[in-house]
Design an enzyme around this catalytic site. Structure first.
Site: not given
Ligand code: CTP
Ligand code: CA
Length: 224
Positions: A33-35, A100
């Protein structure tokens, strides 16, 4: 014709908005995942609703309450987000891509939990590119007014202008995520907004204040 003082900025405008991260499964218990807390996207949803828009929020997994009056569609992966957007984009006037989105996903999802093997200290993952959701919206012949975000750590203006052109956006809000206390999981943020032929700085503020300024800026440039 003159706009009435009481008329909200985005009265009756149908907004489709993405927010939050996506999760790309590796196996039943793990993901890439992404922040992203989703705070900026949710603040935009709230500000747009306040400004009179009909808001549909396609959201990745976040720990946030749905703003009042906003329709929320929950998704996990980039492919699900892509599908949720493309099936609704023909019913919107304005699209804002704040999510994101994970650029890549594992080439295959293991059916069972991947086990550590005894003597191998390395693990190699093969990733494949996810669909670019906002570029797909920008490529539509009858595209809505399309606003993107760009989170950058260097050469912010150059990368943002490149994305504005390459993804056929009408406007892009650039975020310098190398600065402490802004962007990602922070409560405050600062943006520089670019469009064809202009730019405006939106200085450091809490995300709801910033979202209201961004919505006002979009309303000034938006043409159905
Ligand atoms: N975006 C998208 N779908 C993707 C990747 C990005 O819709 N698969 C959108 C984001 O929501 C954002 C804009 O594209 O509005 C820019 O995202 P960003 O990650 O900055 O751009 P990328 O094109 O993915 O470039 P890079 O990550 O290499 O900087
Ligand atoms: Ca990206």
């Amino acid at each position: 014709c003159q706009q009435l003082a009481s008329e909200p900025l985005l009265a009756g405008v149908r907004l489709l908005l993405t927010a939050g991260p996506t999760r790309e499964a590796l196996d039943p218990v793990r993901y890439i995942s992404n922040h992203s807390s989703g705070k900026m996207g949710y603040a935009i949803a709230r500000a747009a609703r306040e400004a009179g828009a009909e808001v549909t929020l396609v959201s990745g997994p976040v720990a946030l309450a749905t703003p009042p009056g906003v329709t929320r569609v929950d998704v996990e992966s980039a492919e699900q987000m892509h599908q949720a957007v493309m099936s609704r984009v023909h019913e919107c006037d304005l699209f804002i891509g704040c999510a994101a989105v994970a650029d890549y996903r594992p080439a295959r999802v293991a059916e069972q939990k991947i086990k550590k093997t005894g003597d191998n200290d390395q693990m190699v993952l093969t990733l494949v590119k996810n669909p670019d959701i906002i570029a797909a919206v920008g490529a539509l012949p009858d595209k809505p007014y399309t606003v993107g975000f760009a989170a950058e750590t260097v050469d912010v203006e150059q990368y943002a202008l490149d994305k504005l052109a390459r993804k056929r956006l009408d406007m892009i809000a650039a975020n310098d995520v190398s600065r402490a206390g802004q962007g990602f999981n922070a409560d405050d943020n600062a943006l520089t907004v670019f469009w064809h032929g202009g730019q405006a700085p939106l200085p450091l503020a809490d995300k709801l204040t910033l979202a209201r300024h961004l919505i006002a800026l979009i309303a000034r440039h938006y043409r159905p």
